[in-house]
Design a protein around this motif. Structure first.
Motif, PDB file in Angstrom:
ATOM      1  N   ILE A 137       4.534   9.952   6.513  1.00  0.00           N
ATOM      2  CA  ILE A 137       4.960  11.271   6.989  1.00  0.00           C
ATOM      3  C   ILE A 137       4.309  12.348   6.131  1.00  0.00           C
ATOM      4  CG2 ILE A 137       6.949  12.783   7.340  1.00  0.00           C
ATOM      5  CD1 ILE A 137       8.616  10.245   7.750  1.00  0.00           C
ATOM      6  N   THR A 138       3.710  13.308   6.778  1.00  0.00           N
ATOM      7  CA  THR A 138       2.994  14.366   6.065  1.00  0.00           C
ATOM      8  C   THR A 138       3.922  15.481   5.604  1.00  0.00           C
ATOM      9  OG1 THR A 138       2.505  15.453   8.175  1.00  0.00           O
ATOM     10  CG2 THR A 138       0.872  13.912   7.324  1.00  0.00           C
ATOM     11  N   GLY A 139       5.123  15.550   6.179  1.00  0.00           N
ATOM     12  CA  GLY A 139       6.076  16.593   5.797  1.00  0.00           C
ATOM     13  C   GLY A 139       7.219  16.640   6.796  1.00  0.00           C
ATOM     14  N   THR A 140       8.159  17.526   6.548  1.00  0.00           N
ATOM     15  CA  THR A 140       9.318  17.622   7.447  1.00  0.00           C
ATOM     16  C   THR A 140       8.925  18.113   8.834  1.00  0.00           C
ATOM     17  OG1 THR A 140       9.736  19.850   6.570  1.00  0.00           O
ATOM     18  CG2 THR A 140      10.941  18.008   5.567  1.00  0.00           C
ATOM     19  N   ASP A 141       7.787  18.786   8.912  1.00  0.00           N
ATOM     20  CA  ASP A 141       7.329  19.286  10.207  1.00  0.00           C
ATOM     21  C   ASP A 141       6.324  18.346  10.871  1.00  0.00           C
ATOM     22  OD1 ASP A 141       8.895  21.564   9.925  1.00  0.00           O
ATOM     23  OD2 ASP A 141       7.303  22.670   8.875  1.00  0.00           O
ATOM     24  N   ASP A 142       6.195  17.133  10.363  1.00  0.00           N
ATOM     25  CA  ASP A 142       5.268  16.168  10.948  1.00  0.00           C
ATOM     26  C   ASP A 142       5.634  15.967  12.423  1.00  0.00           C
ATOM     27  OD1 ASP A 142       4.432  13.397  11.834  1.00  0.00           O
ATOM     28  OD2 ASP A 142       3.467  13.451   9.873  1.00  0.00           O
ATOM     29  N   PRO A 143       4.702  16.208  13.346  1.00  0.00           N
ATOM     30  CA  PRO A 143       5.036  16.148  14.779  1.00  0.00           C
ATOM     31  C   PRO A 143       5.510  14.774  15.243  1.00  0.00           C
ATOM     32  CG  PRO A 143       2.657  16.364  14.442  1.00  0.00           C
ATOM     33  CD  PRO A 143       3.302  16.602  13.122  1.00  0.00           C
ATOM     34  N   GLY A 185       0.788  -1.230   0.000  1.00  0.00           N
ATOM     35  CA  GLY A 185       0.000   0.000   0.000  1.00  0.00           C
ATOM     36  C   GLY A 185       0.812   1.268   0.000  1.00  0.00           C
ATOM     37  N   LEU A 186       2.148   1.176  -0.154  1.00  0.00           N
ATOM     38  CA  LEU A 186       2.967   2.381  -0.191  1.00  0.00           C
ATOM     39  C   LEU A 186       2.912   2.990  -1.598  1.00  0.00           C
ATOM     40  CD1 LEU A 186       6.164   1.256   1.768  1.00  0.00           C
ATOM     41  CD2 LEU A 186       3.953   2.036   2.636  1.00  0.00           C
ATOM     42  N   SER A 187       3.015   4.292  -1.645  1.00  0.00           N
ATOM     43  CA  SER A 187       2.997   4.992  -2.937  1.00  0.00           C
ATOM     44  C   SER A 187       4.309   5.744  -3.123  1.00  0.00           C
ATOM     45  CB  SER A 187       1.812   5.961  -2.999  1.00  0.00           C
ATOM     46  OG  SER A 187       1.862   6.894  -1.939  1.00  0.00           O
ATOM     47  N   ALA A 188       4.684   5.906  -4.387  1.00  0.00           N
ATOM     48  CA  ALA A 188       5.935   6.597  -4.688  1.00  0.00           C
ATOM     49  C   ALA A 188       5.844   8.066  -4.284  1.00  0.00           C
ATOM     50  CB  ALA A 188       6.243   6.477  -6.185  1.00  0.00           C
ATOM     51  N   ASN A 189       7.012   8.665  -4.122  1.00  0.00           N
ATOM     52  CA  ASN A 189       7.132  10.090  -3.772  1.00  0.00           C
ATOM     53  C   ASN A 189       6.633  10.390  -2.355  1.00  0.00           C
ATOM     54  OD1 ASN A 189       8.085  10.615  -6.422  1.00  0.00           O
ATOM     55  ND2 ASN A 189       5.959  10.785  -7.161  1.00  0.00           N
ATOM     56  N   ASN A 190       6.489   9.382  -1.547  1.00  0.00           N
ATOM     57  CA  ASN A 190       6.106   9.562  -0.147  1.00  0.00           C
ATOM     58  C   ASN A 190       7.105   8.831   0.746  1.00  0.00           C
ATOM     59  OD1 ASN A 190       3.674  11.114  -0.399  1.00  0.00           O
ATOM     60  ND2 ASN A 190       2.617   9.264  -1.067  1.00  0.00           N
ATOM     61  N   LYS A 191       7.288   9.349   1.933  1.00  0.00           N
ATOM     62  CA  LYS A 191       8.170   8.707   2.898  1.00  0.00           C
ATOM     63  C   LYS A 191       7.333   8.182   4.064  1.00  0.00           C
ATOM     64  CE  LYS A 191      12.399  11.235   1.800  1.00  0.00           C
ATOM     65  NZ  LYS A 191      13.494  12.095   2.298  1.00  0.00           N
ATOM     66  N   TYR A 192       7.821   7.095   4.612  1.00  0.00           N
ATOM     67  CA  TYR A 192       7.081   6.425   5.691  1.00  0.00           C
ATOM     68  C   TYR A 192       8.041   6.046   6.816  1.00  0.00           C
ATOM     69  CZ  TYR A 192       3.697   5.731   1.896  1.00  0.00           C
ATOM     70  OH  TYR A 192       2.831   5.921   0.840  1.00  0.00           O
ATOM     71  N   MET A 193       7.494   5.992   8.018  1.00  0.00           N
ATOM     72  CA  MET A 193       8.198   5.376   9.138  1.00  0.00           C
ATOM     73  C   MET A 193       7.561   4.005   9.361  1.00  0.00           C
ATOM     74  SD  MET A 193       9.108   8.177  12.098  1.00  0.00           S
ATOM     75  CE  MET A 193       7.393   8.597  12.446  1.00  0.00           C
ATOM     76  N   ILE A 194       8.384   2.991   9.432  1.00  0.00           N
ATOM     77  CA  ILE A 194       7.856   1.651   9.684  1.00  0.00           C
ATOM     78  C   ILE A 194       8.327   1.197  11.064  1.00  0.00           C
ATOM     79  CG2 ILE A 194       7.668   1.051   7.257  1.00  0.00           C
ATOM     80  CD1 ILE A 194      10.252  -0.501   7.472  1.00  0.00           C
ATOM     81  N   PHE A 195       7.409   0.573  11.790  1.00  0.00           N
ATOM     82  CA  PHE A 195       7.674   0.104  13.157  1.00  0.00           C
ATOM     83  C   PHE A 195       7.547  -1.420  13.147  1.00  0.00           C
ATOM     84  CE2 PHE A 195       6.197   4.417  13.285  1.00  0.00           C
ATOM     85  CZ  PHE A 195       6.948   5.028  14.271  1.00  0.00           C
ATOM     86  N   TYR A 196       8.683  -2.098  13.187  1.00  0.00           N
ATOM     87  CA  TYR A 196       8.717  -3.550  13.102  1.00  0.00           C
ATOM     88  C   TYR A 196       9.281  -4.144  14.393  1.00  0.00           C
ATOM     89  CZ  TYR A 196       7.511  -4.008   8.131  1.00  0.00           C
ATOM     90  OH  TYR A 196       6.836  -4.015   6.927  1.00  0.00           O
ATOM     91  N   HIS A 197       8.988  -5.425  14.598  1.00  0.00           N
ATOM     92  CA  HIS A 197       9.562  -6.142  15.744  1.00  0.00           C
ATOM     93  C   HIS A 197       9.816  -7.603  15.353  1.00  0.00           C
ATOM     94  CE1 HIS A 197       5.479  -7.766  17.468  1.00  0.00           C
ATOM     95  NE2 HIS A 197       5.555  -7.870  16.168  1.00  0.00           N
ATOM     96  N   ASP A 198      10.532  -8.301  16.213  1.00  0.00           N
ATOM     97  CA  ASP A 198      10.816  -9.719  15.987  1.00  0.00           C
ATOM     98  C   ASP A 198       9.584 -10.523  16.380  1.00  0.00           C
ATOM     99  OD1 ASP A 198      13.525  -9.312  15.205  1.00  0.00           O
ATOM    100  OD2 ASP A 198      14.032  -8.974  17.291  1.00  0.00           O
TER     101      ASP A 198
END
Length: 207
Positions: free
Chosen positions: A165-171, A134-147
């Motif tokens: 991430i909505t932008g560089t200022d994303d809280p 479900g990821l789209s190009a030109n967007n950045k994401y944070m992924i939270f993974y675990h074992d």
């Protein structure tokens, strides 16, 4: 005199015989004796070291405590369902073994591939894991993974484990940077300030 002596002797023998006849036969008095007291079941339990019911209560309390501890993971998982946005974000940071900044990049064959931009917690750079869908190009994401339990690397939560991430200022993104990469955050802020100054200078020159 002889007759009197004989009479006395016979009388003495008769008295002795009567006294021996009155001696109780063996076992006669034994029947009249009170029966020996037998141990009750409670006394036997005490003698064998068995704990009374009152002493078994702490064990039952320990079982209740262990049951409460077993329920704890279920209560933590419910945060992703009923928690507020801030609670979910705190839970993601807490439960994740790996937090990475990723993006979809164009591969050499014209397709797309997941590229790790930065590792904040742990490192997914040299680990094989299933790329999120479900990821789209030109967007950045944070992924939270675990074992995972079976040894696979998987999202902490299927719904919230991938954060766009909505932008560089994303809280949320900023809070992760402040915690795991404060130097990079300062560099980003400085670069943004320099960019603003440069734009302001260009505007004055055009005037």
């Amino acid at each position: 005199m002889k007759k009197i002596s004989l009479t006395l002797a016979l009388a003495a023998l008769l008295l002795v015989g009567c006294g021996q006849g009155e001696t109780p036969a063996p076992g006669e008095n034994e029947g009249n004796k009170a029966p020996a007291a037998t141990e009750t079941e409670g006394e036997k339990d005490k003698a064998q070291g068995e704990a009374p019911e009152d002493e078994e209560k702490p064990e039952e309390e320990n079982k209740e405590e262990s049951n409460e501890e077993e329920k704890a993971p279920e209560e933590e998982e419910s945060i992703y369902v009923t928690g507020t946005e801030e609670e979910i974000q705190r839970a993601l940071i807490r439960d994740a073994d790996y937090i990475s900044l990723v993006e979809l990049a164009t591969s050499s064959n014209g397709g797309t591939e997941l590229r790790i931009v930065q590792n904040f917690k742990g490192s997914l750079s040299n680990i094989e894991f299933e790329a999120p869908e479900g990821l789209s190009a030109n967007n950045k994401y944070m992924i939270f993974y675990h074992d995972g339990e079976d040894g696979t690397i998987e999202p902490v939560d299927k719904k919230h484990g991938i954060y766009q991430i909505t932008g560089t200022d994303d809280p949320f993104f900023t809070s992760v940077q402040e915690r795991y990469a404060p130097e990079d955050l300062e560099k980003a802020k400085k670069a943004k300030e320099d960019e603003k100054k440069a734009k302001a200078g260009d505007g004055k020159e055009n005037d």
